[in-house]
Write a protein that holds these residues in place. Structure first.
Motif, PDB file in Angstrom:
ATOM      1  N   VAL A  72       0.861  -1.181   0.000  1.00 18.46           N
ATOM      2  CA  VAL A  72       0.000   0.000   0.000  1.00 18.46           C
ATOM      3  C   VAL A  72       0.898   1.231   0.000  1.00 18.46           C
ATOM      4  O   VAL A  72       1.744   1.395   0.884  1.00 18.46           O
ATOM      5  N   CYS A  73       0.747   2.092  -0.993  1.00 17.05           N
ATOM      6  CA  CYS A  73       1.619   3.261  -1.167  1.00 17.05           C
ATOM      7  C   CYS A  73       0.935   4.567  -0.780  1.00 17.05           C
ATOM      8  O   CYS A  73      -0.131   4.904  -1.318  1.00 17.05           O
ATOM      9  N   ASP A  74       1.532   5.287   0.134  1.00 12.93           N
ATOM     10  CA  ASP A  74       1.151   6.663   0.443  1.00 12.93           C
ATOM     11  C   ASP A  74      -0.135   6.777   1.266  1.00 12.93           C
ATOM     12  O   ASP A  74      -0.767   7.822   1.268  1.00 12.93           O
ATOM     13  N   THR A  75      -0.526   5.734   1.945  1.00 12.13           N
ATOM     14  CA  THR A  75      -1.628   5.811   2.905  1.00 12.13           C
ATOM     15  C   THR A  75      -1.490   4.658   3.884  1.00 12.13           C
ATOM     16  O   THR A  75      -1.003   3.586   3.520  1.00 12.13           O
ATOM     17  N   GLY A  76      -1.913   4.904   5.120  1.00 15.25           N
ATOM     18  CA  GLY A  76      -1.892   3.848   6.114  1.00 15.25           C
ATOM     19  C   GLY A  76      -3.243   3.223   6.336  1.00 15.25           C
ATOM     20  O   GLY A  76      -3.395   2.347   7.187  1.00 15.25           O
ATOM     21  N   SER A  77      -4.235   3.652   5.574  1.00 16.73           N
ATOM     22  CA  SER A  77      -5.602   3.167   5.754  1.00 16.73           C
ATOM     23  C   SER A  77      -6.042   2.336   4.559  1.00 16.73           C
ATOM     24  O   SER A  77      -6.073   2.837   3.426  1.00 16.73           O
ATOM     25  N   LEU A  78      -6.406   1.103   4.799  1.00 15.66           N
ATOM     26  CA  LEU A  78      -6.907   0.268   3.705  1.00 15.66           C
ATOM     27  C   LEU A  78      -8.202   0.833   3.130  1.00 15.66           C
ATOM     28  O   LEU A  78      -8.508   0.612   1.952  1.00 15.66           O
ATOM     29  N   ASP A  79      -8.972   1.551   3.940  1.00 18.47           N
ATOM     30  CA  ASP A  79     -10.201   2.164   3.433  1.00 18.47           C
ATOM     31  C   ASP A  79      -9.908   3.084   2.258  1.00 18.47           C
ATOM     32  O   ASP A  79     -10.724   3.221   1.345  1.00 18.47           O
ATOM     33  N   ARG A  80      -8.732   3.727   2.288  1.00 15.79           N
ATOM     34  CA  ARG A  80      -8.389   4.690   1.241  1.00 15.79           C
ATOM     35  C   ARG A  80      -7.829   4.029  -0.019  1.00 15.79           C
ATOM     36  O   ARG A  80      -7.423   4.725  -0.943  1.00 15.79           O
ATOM     37  N   VAL A 101       1.914   9.805   9.309  1.00 14.88           N
ATOM     38  CA  VAL A 101       1.823   9.072  10.571  1.00 14.88           C
ATOM     39  C   VAL A 101       0.445   9.346  11.164  1.00 14.88           C
ATOM     40  O   VAL A 101       0.199  10.386  11.763  1.00 14.88           O
ATOM     41  N   THR A 102      -0.460   8.415  10.968  1.00 11.92           N
ATOM     42  CA  THR A 102      -1.824   8.551  11.478  1.00 11.92           C
ATOM     43  C   THR A 102      -2.210   7.269  12.187  1.00 11.92           C
ATOM     44  O   THR A 102      -1.525   6.252  12.113  1.00 11.92           O
ATOM     45  N   GLU A 103      -3.331   7.320  12.886  1.00  9.30           N
ATOM     46  CA  GLU A 103      -3.797   6.138  13.594  1.00  9.30           C
ATOM     47  C   GLU A 103      -4.272   5.078  12.596  1.00  9.30           C
ATOM     48  O   GLU A 103      -4.688   5.385  11.488  1.00  9.30           O
ATOM     49  N   GLY A 104      -4.190   3.815  13.041  1.00  9.83           N
ATOM     50  CA  GLY A 104      -4.725   2.726  12.220  1.00  9.83           C
ATOM     51  C   GLY A 104      -3.857   2.341  11.052  1.00  9.83           C
ATOM     52  O   GLY A 104      -4.351   1.951  10.004  1.00  9.83           O
ATOM     53  N   GLN A 105      -2.533   2.473  11.202  1.00 13.81           N
ATOM     54  CA  GLN A 105      -1.650   2.073  10.118  1.00 13.81           C
ATOM     55  C   GLN A 105      -1.839   0.592   9.804  1.00 13.81           C
ATOM     56  O   GLN A 105      -1.880  -0.242  10.695  1.00 13.81           O
ATOM     57  N   CYS A 106      -1.931   0.267   8.533  1.00 17.67           N
ATOM     58  CA  CYS A 106      -2.111  -1.126   8.115  1.00 17.67           C
ATOM     59  C   CYS A 106      -0.766  -1.740   7.790  1.00 17.67           C
ATOM     60  O   CYS A 106       0.263  -1.074   7.748  1.00 17.67           O
ATOM     61  N   GLY A 107      -0.768  -3.050   7.567  1.00 16.36           N
ATOM     62  CA  GLY A 107       0.428  -3.732   7.103  1.00 16.36           C
ATOM     63  C   GLY A 107       1.085  -4.606   8.154  1.00 16.36           C
ATOM     64  O   GLY A 107       1.197  -4.215   9.322  1.00 16.36           O
ATOM     65  N   ASP A 108       1.517  -5.801   7.735  1.00 10.36           N
ATOM     66  CA  ASP A 108       2.334  -6.637   8.607  1.00 10.36           C
ATOM     67  C   ASP A 108       3.690  -5.989   8.842  1.00 10.36           C
ATOM     68  O   ASP A 108       4.292  -6.120   9.904  1.00 10.36           O
TER      69      ASP A 108
END
Length: 315
Positions: A72-80, A101-108
């Motif tokens: 996922v590039c340039d966002t930490g939210s899978l919703d986006r 750097v925001t809440e709810g960062q995704c990714g293993d």
């Protein structure tokens, strides 16, 4: 990344040059390493980025669910990631590559650095760590990432490292002047007319520190325009003398009210965006609200006004 054979790379919705440039640079490099790579972007590639090498590979969605790695590039939210989300979630492992750097960062695995001017900086460092050979195509994609997220190197997020990377990319043929012109000085007629509608709606708060403007669903319909043709309008709003924050609202027909937030140094608009389910970084952020515009606009403006720090000289 070395171990994975089948990789899906997702850009965020309402894509900009950083998410697309990072995604395509990775795609070029990983395909050269023999990987099967699929770049996805739920909203497709906007016209102003159609010159980017490899943009024809980008798909809006896929039914495939056999990926070893999802990036996922340039966002930490899978919703986006919109319609790309199911493919990313199906991957055996996921990587988040971001400078927000925001809440709810995704990714293993999360490679996130708020000090980076663009996700393109992290992508460059990652490709060098992989010892992937740079090419003109990769250089153009990464230069686009840097140029767009720094406003052609005008924003406060620019560092000496940003210029060092740019120097390397130029040696491989990337031209920041040409890319800036393609992105920022290449408007369609509908886009120019949307700018006019937005500036007609421009308002300034009583304190003079918040400016905002909008385009309506009717504006889009009358001008036969799309949301991607509003790129850059928020910077005109923020340019009002004395305004600490600029807001731009667009009522995307039949969908939602999208909000772009820009600030001058000293105010963090990412916190406002997070209040409404969005994100970003201190000086540039975004969020989406349900329609109608008549309710979304005053809600966000009120939140910004309530969060303003005291004006200089006032206690």
């Amino acid at each position: 990344m070395r171990r994975a054979r089948r990789i899906v790379i997702a850009s965020h919705i309402n894509p900009d040059g950083d998410t697309l440039g990072s995604s395509l640079a990775l795609t070029h490099a990983l395909r050269a390493m023999g990987k099967a790579v699929l770049p996805l972007c739920s909203d497709g590639v906007p016209d102003i980025y159609r010159w980017m090498p490899g943009q024809e590979w980008v798909q809006r969605s896929t039914d495939r669910r056999d990926f070893d790695l999802g990036i996922v590039c340039d966002t930490g939210s899978l919703d986006r990631t919109g319609a790309a989300r199911p493919a990313v979630e199906s991957a055996a492992e996921t990587l988040c590559l971001d400078h927000h750097v925001t809440e709810g960062q995704c990714g293993d695995v999360r490679l996130v650095d708020a000090r980076a001017a663009a996700t393109g900086e992290l992508t460059y460092a990652l490709l060098r760590e992989l010892r992937a050979p740079l090419t003109r195509a990769i250089a153009d994609c990464l230069m686009c990432a840097l140029v767009t997220d720094t406003g052609s190197f005008r924003f406060m997020n620019v560092t000496p490292y940003t210029f060092r990377i740019s120097g390397v990319l130029m040696r491989y043929g990337a031209c920041p002047a040409a890319i800036s012109e393609l992105v920022f000085e290449n408007r369609s007629l509908a886009s120019a007319k949307l700018l006019g509608r937005a500036l007609d709606s421009l308002r300034l708060s009583e304190c003079g520190r918040v400016a905002w403007a909008h385009v309506t669903a009717r504006d889009f319909a009358e001008l036969d325009a799309t949301d991607e043709e509003t790129e850059g309008i928020v910077n005109h709003v923020r340019s009002i003398r004395g305004a600490n924050v600029g807001l731009f609202f667009r009522e995307v027909p039949g969908r939602q009210v999208r909000v772009s937030l820009r600030a001058r140094a000293g105010f963090d608009v990412s916190r406002i965006a997070q209040q409404f389910g969005g994100g970003g970084h201190q000086l540039a952020a975004g969020c989406s609200l349900p329609p109608p515009l008549a309710e979304a606009e005053p809600a966000v403006v009120a939140a910004v006004l309530a969060s303003l720090p005291p004006a200089p000289g006032r206690h």
